[in-house]
Design a protein around this motif. Structure first.
Motif, PDB file in Angstrom:
ATOM      1  N   ALA A  25      -3.048   6.718  20.178  1.00 44.00           N
ATOM      2  CA  ALA A  25      -3.833   7.232  18.866  1.00 44.00           C
ATOM      3  C   ALA A  25      -2.961   7.742  17.704  1.00 44.00           C
ATOM      4  CB  ALA A  25      -4.621   8.449  19.137  1.00 44.00           C
ATOM      5  N   ASN A  26      -2.263   6.839  17.269  1.00 49.66           N
ATOM      6  CA  ASN A  26      -1.251   6.964  16.465  1.00 49.66           C
ATOM      7  C   ASN A  26      -1.334   7.534  15.085  1.00 49.66           C
ATOM      8  OD1 ASN A  26       1.639   7.366  16.844  1.00 49.66           O
ATOM      9  ND2 ASN A  26       2.225   5.296  16.973  1.00 49.66           N
ATOM     10  N   GLY A  27      -1.713   8.801  14.883  1.00 49.70           N
ATOM     11  CA  GLY A  27      -2.336   9.145  13.555  1.00 49.70           C
ATOM     12  C   GLY A  27      -3.799   8.401  13.399  1.00 49.70           C
ATOM     13  N   ALA A  28      -3.895   7.847  12.209  1.00 49.27           N
ATOM     14  CA  ALA A  28      -5.295   7.394  11.861  1.00 49.27           C
ATOM     15  C   ALA A  28      -5.228   5.908  11.974  1.00 49.27           C
ATOM     16  CB  ALA A  28      -5.649   7.735  10.422  1.00 49.27           C
ATOM     17  N   ALA A 245      -7.294   7.747   6.713  1.00 54.56           N
ATOM     18  CA  ALA A 245      -6.033   7.001   6.220  1.00 54.56           C
ATOM     19  C   ALA A 245      -6.470   5.930   5.107  1.00 54.56           C
ATOM     20  CB  ALA A 245      -5.406   6.274   7.105  1.00 54.56           C
ATOM     21  N   VAL A 246      -5.627   5.614   4.345  1.00 55.29           N
ATOM     22  CA  VAL A 246      -6.107   4.522   3.464  1.00 55.29           C
ATOM     23  C   VAL A 246      -4.864   3.522   3.283  1.00 55.29           C
ATOM     24  CG1 VAL A 246      -5.312   5.918   1.500  1.00 55.29           C
ATOM     25  CG2 VAL A 246      -6.711   3.988   0.953  1.00 55.29           C
ATOM     26  N   ILE A 260       1.259   0.532   1.626  1.00 58.60           N
ATOM     27  CA  ILE A 260       1.443   1.952   1.684  1.00 58.60           C
ATOM     28  C   ILE A 260       0.516   2.416   2.444  1.00 58.60           C
ATOM     29  CG2 ILE A 260       1.975   4.042   0.544  1.00 58.60           C
ATOM     30  CD1 ILE A 260       3.027   2.955  -1.893  1.00 58.60           C
ATOM     31  N   ASP A 261       0.802   3.317   3.801  1.00 55.87           N
ATOM     32  CA  ASP A 261      -0.219   3.656   4.743  1.00 55.87           C
ATOM     33  C   ASP A 261       0.130   5.137   5.073  1.00 55.87           C
ATOM     34  OD1 ASP A 261      -1.234   1.250   5.094  1.00 55.87           O
ATOM     35  OD2 ASP A 261       0.014   1.110   7.098  1.00 55.87           O
ATOM     36  N   ARG A 289       3.622   6.047   6.024  1.00 56.40           N
ATOM     37  CA  ARG A 289       4.203   4.715   6.221  1.00 56.40           C
ATOM     38  C   ARG A 289       4.153   3.846   4.974  1.00 56.40           C
ATOM     39  NH1 ARG A 289       1.620   5.187  11.375  1.00 56.40           N
ATOM     40  NH2 ARG A 289       0.321   3.168  10.768  1.00 56.40           N
ATOM     41  N   ALA A 290       5.350   3.026   4.989  1.00 54.46           N
ATOM     42  CA  ALA A 290       5.296   2.005   4.163  1.00 54.46           C
ATOM     43  C   ALA A 290       5.851   0.534   4.700  1.00 54.46           C
ATOM     44  CB  ALA A 290       5.890   2.278   2.718  1.00 54.46           C
TER      45      ALA A 290
END
Length: 452
Positions: A25-28, A245-246, A260-261, A289-290
């Motif tokens: 469960a790596n972040g969202a 997240a988006v 871009i995350d 992240r990107a």
């Protein structure tokens, strides 16, 4: 985030064994490795310096083609489906022991009911699934799992969509899922409740794309007895996980997108750790992240690669904050008209209840190749390598790193669209700086299934 086809089973099947429970469960942005849960199912510890590991690989319990929902008749809006499977599995190391291994055969039966609504713009599905496991000799490992799920999706113009999914059910953790030392193993399966709710969507505004993804999950464990007569306090693992997240995207060519995350999360535990140290495990984190996405529909390739940083801050001052390089990559490629290649790589911060450890930095790579012959026969191979670095409180001087390797083979025969027969083979090996948790295990299974 890619929109899912309406005829690929809008509700994720509950409690599926062979989805491997293996994605972090790596972040969202955790990859959906379990067919039931959108995030990493709990891999909680059961005592000092213990961390469970599952044998199952990323081999779906249902073969390619059989997983898809059959097309509904043109004039029908509702469809009721009954499907399921049964089979026998041989395990050469049921309790994951490093020596003096116990082998046994396990019978599994799993029926499922689904009600599907297929409207012009809105699709919905509700499901009920039960899974029963019975060992021939080691009956203390017997279990009964069940769960219910529901989902709904709105399909807009172009590729726009909005989707809401959820599930709740009772599951189990096997006796041998923790450690190779029999004296510290549980004497019975550990039962727990898991529920999750997820909303995700995707829309385009001129050239920009936005895809929000919001998730909530809870875990509620029951205590269990150890073989040595002591009790395992599993309440230390009860928690709520929140992720948001988006994904923002912008076209950089006909098949390329810049993405871009940004993501954030919260981990809220019911109580402090009941072990030595009484650590408060509540934490909050972020993971921006990107990267780029390559999507070529004519070549049937969809790939994404993003990188950034993951940071998790813990409420207990005795836990150091964790900052680590974060990465997520995926490749989904159909070629030669009948071959599919799935490749995933990821790195980030996971949860752990290993006593004295704040979290674990996980690096994982996975590959699965499936070839279909004449639409009825499929053969697949899968492999996975994983490194888990436990971030332990320095005062305990108990650093630990695990290396886990998995291999799997599968072959299935599809009887039209109403039944299948298949065989699966899996092998897992875990090495560790803690010699008490090393083991290897092999299993082979034969299954048949039907759908009405």
């Amino acid at each position: 985030m890619e929109k899912k086809s309406k005829h690929r089973g809008g509700t994720l099947p509950l409690l599926a064994m062979a989805a491997a429970f293996a994605c972090a469960a790596n972040g969202a942005h955790a990859q959906e490795r379990s067919l039931w849960s959108p995030v990493q199912p709990a891999k909680p510890a059961v005592g000092p310096l213990e961390e469970p590991i599952e044998l199952e690989l990323d081999i779906p319990r249902l073969p390619p083609g059989f997983q898809e929902t059959p097309a509904i008749e043109p004039d029908a809006l509702l469809q009721f489906l009954i499907d399921g499977y049964t089979g026998i599995t041989y395990q050469d190391n049921v309790f994951r022991a490093d020596s003096n291994k116990d082998s046994d055969f396990l019978w599994i039966g799993s029926p499922r009911l689904r009600l599907i609504y297929d409207g012009p713009r809105v699709d919905a599905e509700a499901g009920l699934e039960v899974e029963v496991g019975r060992y021939f000799d080691l009956t203390e490992g017997d279990y009964e799992d069940f769960g219910v799920s529901a989902s709904g999706v709105w399909e807009g113009p172009e590729d726009d969509f909005a989707r809401l999914r959820g599930a709740v059910g009772r599951r189990h953790q096997g006796i041998g899922a923790d450690i190779s030392n029999p004296e510290r193993q549980a004497a019975e399966v550990t039962e727990f409740w898991e529920g999750w709710l997820r909303f995700d969507a995707e829309s385009r505004f001129e050239n920009f794309g936005a895809a929000p993804d919001i998730r909530a999950r809870f875990l509620d464990f029951e205590n269990a007895d150890r073989r040595n007569g002591t009790e395992i306090d599993n309440q230390v693992k009860d928690r709520v996980e929140l992720d948001g997240a988006v994904r923002l995207s912008y076209p950089a060519g006909a098949v390329w997108q810049a993405v871009i995350d940004p993501a954030a999360n919260a981990r809220l535990y019911r109580q402090e750790d009941g072990g030595t140290g009484d650590f408060d495990r509540d934490s909050y984190g972020f993971e921006p992240r990107a990267g780029v996405r390559y999507r070529n529909e004519s070549a049937r390739i969809d790939a994404v690669l993003t990188a950034g940083v993951a940071h998790q801050n813990y409420q207990d001052s005795r836990f150091d904050s964790i900052t680590a390089f974060s990465m997520l990559g995926a490749l989904d490629w159909y070629f030669l008209n009948d071959t599919r290649l799935d490749l995933d790589i990821e790195r980030g911060i996971d949860e752990t209840t290993l006593e004295g450890a704040a979290g674990v930095i996980t690096t994982r790579g996975r590959v699965r190749l499936v070839r279909t012959f004449d639409e009825f026969i499929s053969v697949g191979v899968s492999g996975e390598a994983e490194t888990r670095e436990f971030e332990v409180n320095r005062a305990l001087q108990a650093e630990r790193t695990d290396d886990v390797f998995r291999l799997g083979l599968e072959a299935n025969y599809l009887f039209s669209d109403i039944g299948f027969a298949g065989v699966q083979f899996g092998y897992v090996y875990r090495d560790s700086t803690d010699a008490t948790v090393r083991f290897d295990a092999f299993e082979a299974s034969a299954r048949v299934g039907a759908r009405f």
